[in-house]
Design a protein around this motif. Structure first.
Motif, PDB file in Angstrom:
ATOM      1  N   MET A 259      16.316  63.566  60.423  1.00  6.37           N
ATOM      2  CA  MET A 259      17.458  62.859  61.018  1.00  6.37           C
ATOM      3  C   MET A 259      18.181  63.780  61.990  1.00  6.37           C
ATOM      4  N   ALA A 260      18.569  63.254  63.147  1.00  9.82           N
ATOM      5  CA  ALA A 260      19.189  64.076  64.184  1.00  9.82           C
ATOM      6  C   ALA A 260      20.544  64.617  63.724  1.00  9.82           C
ATOM      7  N   VAL A 261      20.758  65.902  63.973  1.00 11.78           N
ATOM      8  CA  VAL A 261      22.029  66.536  63.666  1.00 11.78           C
ATOM      9  C   VAL A 261      23.069  66.089  64.695  1.00 11.78           C
ATOM     10  N   GLN A 262      24.254  65.713  64.224  1.00 13.80           N
ATOM     11  CA  GLN A 262      25.335  65.313  65.112  1.00 13.80           C
ATOM     12  C   GLN A 262      26.158  66.544  65.496  1.00 13.80           C
ATOM     13  N   ILE A 263      26.191  66.826  66.812  1.00 10.70           N
ATOM     14  CA  ILE A 263      26.812  68.034  67.332  1.00 10.70           C
ATOM     15  C   ILE A 263      27.958  67.637  68.265  1.00 10.70           C
ATOM     16  N   ALA A 264      29.138  68.185  68.025  1.00 12.60           N
ATOM     17  CA  ALA A 264      30.299  67.909  68.881  1.00 12.60           C
ATOM     18  C   ALA A 264      30.684  69.157  69.655  1.00 12.60           C
ATOM     19  N   VAL A 265      30.932  68.986  70.941  1.00 11.64           N
ATOM     20  CA  VAL A 265      31.532  70.038  71.771  1.00 11.64           C
ATOM     21  C   VAL A 265      32.950  69.566  72.070  1.00 11.64           C
ATOM     22  N   ILE A 266      33.939  70.202  71.449  1.00 11.42           N
ATOM     23  CA  ILE A 266      35.311  69.731  71.575  1.00 11.42           C
ATOM     24  C   ILE A 266      36.136  70.683  72.452  1.00 11.42           C
ATOM     25  N   ASP A 267      37.386  70.316  72.683  1.00 10.59           N
ATOM     26  CA  ASP A 267      38.318  71.121  73.470  1.00 10.59           C
ATOM     27  C   ASP A 267      37.861  71.283  74.917  1.00 10.59           C
ATOM     28  N   ASP A 268      36.979  70.404  75.376  1.00 13.87           N
ATOM     29  CA  ASP A 268      36.477  70.501  76.752  1.00 13.87           C
ATOM     30  C   ASP A 268      37.430  69.761  77.676  1.00 13.87           C
ATOM     31  N   TRP A 269      38.641  70.316  77.818  1.00 15.98           N
ATOM     32  CA  TRP A 269      39.714  69.628  78.516  1.00 15.98           C
ATOM     33  C   TRP A 269      39.382  69.378  79.979  1.00 15.98           C
ATOM     34  N   GLN A 270      38.602  70.256  80.572  1.00 13.53           N
ATOM     35  CA  GLN A 270      38.306  70.129  82.002  1.00 13.53           C
ATOM     36  C   GLN A 270      37.045  69.321  82.276  1.00 13.53           C
ATOM     37  N   ASP A 271      36.348  68.887  81.222  1.00 14.43           N
ATOM     38  CA  ASP A 271      35.084  68.160  81.362  1.00 14.43           C
ATOM     39  C   ASP A 271      34.081  68.975  82.185  1.00 14.43           C
ATOM     40  N   VAL A 272      33.888  70.216  81.757  1.00 14.32           N
ATOM     41  CA  VAL A 272      32.954  71.100  82.457  1.00 14.32           C
ATOM     42  C   VAL A 272      31.783  71.542  81.580  1.00 14.32           C
ATOM     43  N   ALA A 273      31.920  71.396  80.274  1.00 14.25           N
ATOM     44  CA  ALA A 273      30.927  71.966  79.355  1.00 14.25           C
ATOM     45  C   ALA A 273      29.531  71.403  79.582  1.00 14.25           C
ATOM     46  N   ARG A 274      29.433  70.113  79.885  1.00 17.42           N
ATOM     47  CA  ARG A 274      28.105  69.479  79.982  1.00 17.42           C
ATOM     48  C   ARG A 274      27.284  70.042  81.133  1.00 17.42           C
ATOM     49  N   ASN A 275      27.953  70.627  82.138  1.00 20.25           N
ATOM     50  CA  ASN A 275      27.234  71.105  83.316  1.00 20.25           C
ATOM     51  C   ASN A 275      27.104  72.621  83.401  1.00 20.25           C
ATOM     52  N   VAL A 276      27.724  73.334  82.486  1.00 16.01           N
ATOM     53  CA  VAL A 276      27.673  74.798  82.538  1.00 16.01           C
ATOM     54  C   VAL A 276      26.329  75.329  82.052  1.00 16.01           C
ATOM     55  N   VAL A 277      25.740  74.648  81.053  1.00 16.93           N
ATOM     56  CA  VAL A 277      24.439  75.051  80.508  1.00 16.93           C
ATOM     57  C   VAL A 277      23.576  73.808  80.316  1.00 16.93           C
ATOM     58  N   ASP A 278      22.324  74.020  79.950  1.00 17.11           N
ATOM     59  CA  ASP A 278      21.375  72.934  79.722  1.00 17.11           C
ATOM     60  C   ASP A 278      21.345  72.579  78.243  1.00 17.11           C
ATOM     61  N   TRP A 279      22.114  71.550  77.880  1.00 15.91           N
ATOM     62  CA  TRP A 279      22.206  71.143  76.473  1.00 15.91           C
ATOM     63  C   TRP A 279      20.952  70.441  75.968  1.00 15.91           C
ATOM     64  N   SER A 280      20.043  70.066  76.882  1.00 15.68           N
ATOM     65  CA  SER A 280      18.806  69.411  76.442  1.00 15.68           C
ATOM     66  C   SER A 280      17.953  70.337  75.589  1.00 15.68           C
ATOM     67  N   GLN A 281      18.283  71.611  75.581  1.00 18.06           N
ATOM     68  CA  GLN A 281      17.583  72.557  74.713  1.00 18.06           C
ATOM     69  C   GLN A 281      17.752  72.204  73.236  1.00 18.06           C
ATOM     70  N   LEU A 282      18.756  71.374  72.948  1.00 14.65           N
ATOM     71  CA  LEU A 282      19.019  70.986  71.558  1.00 14.65           C
ATOM     72  C   LEU A 282      18.465  69.610  71.215  1.00 14.65           C
ATOM     73  N   ASP A 283      17.724  68.990  72.138  1.00 15.93           N
ATOM     74  CA  ASP A 283      17.234  67.620  71.914  1.00 15.93           C
ATOM     75  C   ASP A 283      16.374  67.499  70.670  1.00 15.93           C
ATOM     76  N   ASP A 284      15.630  68.564  70.342  1.00 19.13           N
ATOM     77  CA  ASP A 284      14.756  68.493  69.170  1.00 19.13           C
ATOM     78  C   ASP A 284      15.515  68.765  67.874  1.00 19.13           C
ATOM     79  N   ILE A 285      16.796  69.106  67.997  1.00 17.91           N
ATOM     80  CA  ILE A 285      17.622  69.365  66.811  1.00 17.91           C
ATOM     81  C   ILE A 285      18.591  68.226  66.551  1.00 17.91           C
ATOM     82  N   GLY A 286      19.236  67.737  67.593  1.00 20.92           N
ATOM     83  CA  GLY A 286      20.216  66.676  67.365  1.00 20.92           C
ATOM     84  C   GLY A 286      20.804  66.132  68.643  1.00 20.92           C
ATOM     85  N   GLN A 287      21.893  65.388  68.486  1.00 19.99           N
ATOM     86  CA  GLN A 287      22.566  64.718  69.596  1.00 19.99           C
ATOM     87  C   GLN A 287      23.895  65.397  69.863  1.00 19.99           C
ATOM     88  N   VAL A 288      24.146  65.722  71.138  1.00 19.37           N
ATOM     89  CA  VAL A 288      25.369  66.418  71.531  1.00 19.37           C
ATOM     90  C   VAL A 288      26.365  65.415  72.110  1.00 19.37           C
TER      91      VAL A 288
END
Length: 316
Positions: A1-30
């Motif tokens: 079952m996919a692990v549920q992963i939260a990235v919080i406190d991202d007030w500027q809405d920049v976290a999704r573009n700073v790194v490649d989160w698809s590296q976690l696709d085989d672990i869970g959903q971000v």
């Protein structure tokens, strides 16, 4: 079952573009959560489904009560290897906490930017130019002046180097500092009172602790020259905020350049938003491209290592 992963406190809405989160696709959903901190009941509803939570520095407080409301939480990640907003004793009751390295140049560079901007009155000059006005008053100078550093750790050392390059006399004090240690960096060790009395620019670089909280109090501010500038890019509560506001209002201090505050975000009607002799920035000392890339890339590494059963950079 996919692990549920939260990235919080991202007030500027920049976290999704700073790194490649698809590296976690085989672990869970971000999932990226941009809301400001709230009361524990609201936070528990917002975060209750997540097994992994990535937090940014000390924006949201995870105390024992909140951690007890998050039964699904297995892994808590923070930018940096120190976060005073996390109750590590409570987290030890079944929640692993991991950190990251930090980009060591971001805070010293911001500190020096504030010193230069405040000394030369750059914000007012730039705003005047935009308004069609030319040359408002005289700027100050740094060469030959005294830079006083409260806390000669890794950040304070870099700021000292900047001061030396600008031809400033650099002095320092902290409760643990010795004359021999200061001399290693070409800095003169002085007493606490001498530090404040001699400063043309006093820059705070202590870790917030019970010992440092309120260390820059009304008495210490009273020792300073009326022409001096106080700079704080460390933590707000190291400086007695009420005493500083009073000193600035009465012009017993020429000015303050501040990146940190007792309450963050700074309340809407706070005096620091309107005092003419205050240059205030919204705690951006660590908010840089390289620092965020380091934080989030190592959070991904932390999650991958935890998923493989070999957690790294543990804080507990």
């Amino acid at each position: 079952m996919a692990v549920q992963i939260a990235v919080i406190d991202d007030w500027q809405d920049v976290a999704r573009n700073v790194v490649d989160w698809s590296q976690l696709d085989d672990i869970g959903q971000v999932t990226f959560v941009h809301d400001y901190p709230a009361d524990n009941e609201t936070l528990a509803q917002r975060l209750g489904a997540f097994e992994v939570i990535c937090v940014m520095r000390e924006r949201t407080r995870f105390d024992a009560d909140l951690l007890g409301r998050l039964p699904n939480l297995k892994l808590l990640l923070t930018g940096g290897m120190r976060n005073a907003a996390l109750d590590l004793k409570a987290a030890a009751l079944g929640i692993q906490v991991c950190g990251t390295d930090s980009y060591k140049h971001a805070a010293p560079e911001l500190t020096w930017a504030l010193i230069m901007a405040a000394t030369r009155n750059l914000v007012a000059q730039a705003n005047a130019l935009r308004a069609g006005v030319w040359q408002q008053g005289l700027g100050g100078d740094l060469h030959g002046k005294t830079l006083a550093i409260l806390g000669l750790g890794s950040i304070g050392q870099r700021v000292a180097q900047f001061g030396q390059v600008f031809g400033m006399r650099v002095i320092a004090w902290s409760e643990n500092l010795t004359a021999e240690r200061a001399a290693e960096f070409g800095v003169t060790y002085v007493s606490k009172q001498e530090l404040f009395e001699q400063a043309d620019v006093l820059s705070v670089h202590l870790v917030l602790s019970d010992r440092s909280r309120g260390l820059v109090d009304a008495e210490a501010l009273g020792w300073m020259k009326p022409t001096a500038l106080l700079v704080n890019t460390a933590r707000g509560p190291i400086v007695d905020e009420a005493a500083l506001i009073k000193a600035l209002q009465k012009r017993r201090l020429a000015g303050a350049a501040l990146d940190v505050f007792d309450v963050e975000p700074l309340p809407p009607h706070h005096p620091f938003r309107t005092l003419e002799n205050v240059l205030a920035t919204p705690h951006v000392g660590y908010v840089s491209q390289q620092n965020y890339h380091l934080f989030f890339s190592q959070m991904i590494e932390d999650i991958q290592a935890w998923s493989a059963g070999q957690p790294i950079r543990l804080l507990t």
